[in-house]
Motif scaffolding. Structure first.
Motif, mmCIF file in Angstrom:
data_model
loop_
_atom_site.group_PDB
_atom_site.id
_atom_site.type_symbol
_atom_site.label_atom_id
_atom_site.label_comp_id
_atom_site.label_asym_id
_atom_site.label_seq_id
_atom_site.Cartn_x
_atom_site.Cartn_y
_atom_site.Cartn_z
ATOM 1 N N ASN A 11 0.800 -1.182 0.053
ATOM 2 C CA ASN A 11 0.095 -0.028 0.063
ATOM 3 C C ASN A 11 0.808 1.376 -0.093
ATOM 4 O O ASN A 11 0.600 2.250 -0.724
ATOM 5 C CB ASN A 11 -0.871 -0.028 1.357
ATOM 6 C CG ASN A 11 -2.111 1.155 1.176
ATOM 7 O OD1 ASN A 11 -2.600 1.369 0.253
ATOM 8 N ND2 ASN A 11 -1.989 1.886 2.253
ATOM 9 N N ILE A 28 -4.098 -1.597 -6.834
ATOM 10 C CA ILE A 28 -5.243 -1.420 -6.211
ATOM 11 C C ILE A 28 -6.253 -2.648 -6.297
ATOM 12 O O ILE A 28 -6.750 -3.062 -5.367
ATOM 13 C CB ILE A 28 -5.689 -0.035 -6.321
ATOM 14 C CG1 ILE A 28 -4.994 0.935 -5.991
ATOM 15 C CG2 ILE A 28 -7.317 -0.004 -6.011
ATOM 16 C CD1 ILE A 28 -5.468 2.470 -6.407
ATOM 17 N N TYR A 32 -6.791 -4.385 -2.728
ATOM 18 C CA TYR A 32 -7.868 -3.827 -2.199
ATOM 19 C C TYR A 32 -9.158 -4.570 -2.471
ATOM 20 O O TYR A 32 -9.381 -5.185 -3.419
ATOM 21 C CB TYR A 32 -8.095 -2.398 -2.731
ATOM 22 C CG TYR A 32 -7.263 -1.406 -1.913
ATOM 23 C CD1 TYR A 32 -7.796 -0.627 -0.541
ATOM 24 C CD2 TYR A 32 -6.068 -0.974 -2.119
ATOM 25 C CE1 TYR A 32 -6.921 0.346 -0.167
ATOM 26 C CE2 TYR A 32 -5.206 -0.165 -1.830
ATOM 27 C CZ TYR A 32 -5.850 0.434 -0.524
ATOM 28 O OH TYR A 32 -5.169 1.376 0.245
ATOM 29 N N SER A 36 -13.605 -1.488 -0.200
ATOM 30 C CA SER A 36 -12.531 -0.987 0.556
ATOM 31 C C SER A 36 -12.922 0.538 0.702
ATOM 32 O O SER A 36 -13.742 1.154 0.116
ATOM 33 C CB SER A 36 -11.377 -1.259 -0.008
ATOM 34 O OG SER A 36 -11.042 -0.520 -1.202
ATOM 35 N N ARG A 49 -12.543 1.236 -4.968
ATOM 36 C CA ARG A 49 -11.318 1.297 -5.531
ATOM 37 C C ARG A 49 -10.990 2.395 -6.425
ATOM 38 O O ARG A 49 -10.131 2.965 -6.586
ATOM 39 C CB ARG A 49 -11.075 0.027 -6.456
ATOM 40 C CG ARG A 49 -10.878 -1.682 -5.483
ATOM 41 C CD ARG A 49 -11.060 -2.512 -6.616
ATOM 42 N NE ARG A 49 -10.534 -3.706 -5.886
ATOM 43 C CZ ARG A 49 -10.818 -5.075 -6.417
ATOM 44 N NH1 ARG A 49 -11.345 -5.028 -7.758
ATOM 45 N NH2 ARG A 49 -10.745 -5.963 -5.720
ATOM 46 N N ARG A 108 -7.202 -9.291 1.383
ATOM 47 C CA ARG A 108 -7.074 -8.143 0.742
ATOM 48 C C ARG A 108 -7.430 -6.635 1.753
ATOM 49 O O ARG A 108 -7.935 -7.128 2.883
ATOM 50 C CB ARG A 108 -8.038 -7.727 -0.300
ATOM 51 C CG ARG A 108 -7.684 -8.722 -1.564
ATOM 52 C CD ARG A 108 -8.647 -8.680 -2.593
ATOM 53 N NE ARG A 108 -8.437 -9.411 -3.515
ATOM 54 C CZ ARG A 108 -8.741 -9.455 -4.951
ATOM 55 N NH1 ARG A 108 -9.282 -8.062 -5.219
ATOM 56 N NH2 ARG A 108 -8.377 -9.927 -6.002
ATOM 57 N N ILE A 109 -7.181 -5.666 1.264
ATOM 58 C CA ILE A 109 -7.363 -4.366 2.335
ATOM 59 C C ILE A 109 -8.907 -4.186 2.478
ATOM 60 O O ILE A 109 -9.348 -3.961 1.036
ATOM 61 C CB ILE A 109 -6.471 -3.338 2.010
ATOM 62 C CG1 ILE A 109 -4.954 -3.579 2.165
ATOM 63 C CG2 ILE A 109 -6.848 -2.247 2.880
ATOM 64 C CD1 ILE A 109 -4.181 -2.532 1.618
#
Length: 120
Positions: A11, A28, A32, A36, A49, A108-109
């Motif tokens: 990130n 991304i 992500y 997110s 995103r 994933r974030i």
């Protein structure tokens, strides 16, 4: 599935530290979650995103030569983690510092919480 530490470092470098918009967007999409959220203490909340891509590009455009450097190893706890960092021009004193906290879901974030810190 990425480890939380890997997500934190990617990130910093591949999203918020990336000047190339194509590479930034690819990162991304990879790290992500689709739904997110990025919480910026100065400018509010960015969801999804597309918005994260837009804000990361806008931030990077204000100082394209700055680089983010972790000042400690990322820490993990459960589905969360944090990393403290500094940013500035290579070879110069850091211009600012911060800590990113993330919540991960399915590798994933899911959420990033940005806090600005006093310079060390």
């Amino acid at each position: 599935m990425s480890s939380i530490s890997t997500l934190l470092i990617r990130n910093l470098h591949d999203v918020f530290g990336e000047n190339d918009p194509v590479r930034r967007r690819a990162a991304i999409d990879e790290i992500y979650a689709e739904d997110s959220v990025f919480y910026d203490p100065n400018n509010g909340v960015y969801r999804g995103r597309d918005e994260i891509d837009r804000v990361a590009g806008a931030i990077k455009a204000t100082h394209p030569d700055f680089q983010y450097q972790p000042i400690a190893e990322p820490e993990e706890s459960g589905d969360g983690g944090r990393v403290s960092w500094v940013s500035g021009r290579p070879g110069e004193a850091p211009a600012y510092a911060g800590t990113d906290f993330i919540i991960a879901r399915d590798g994933r974030i899911a959420a990033v919480y940005l806090f600005f810190d006093k310079l060390p």
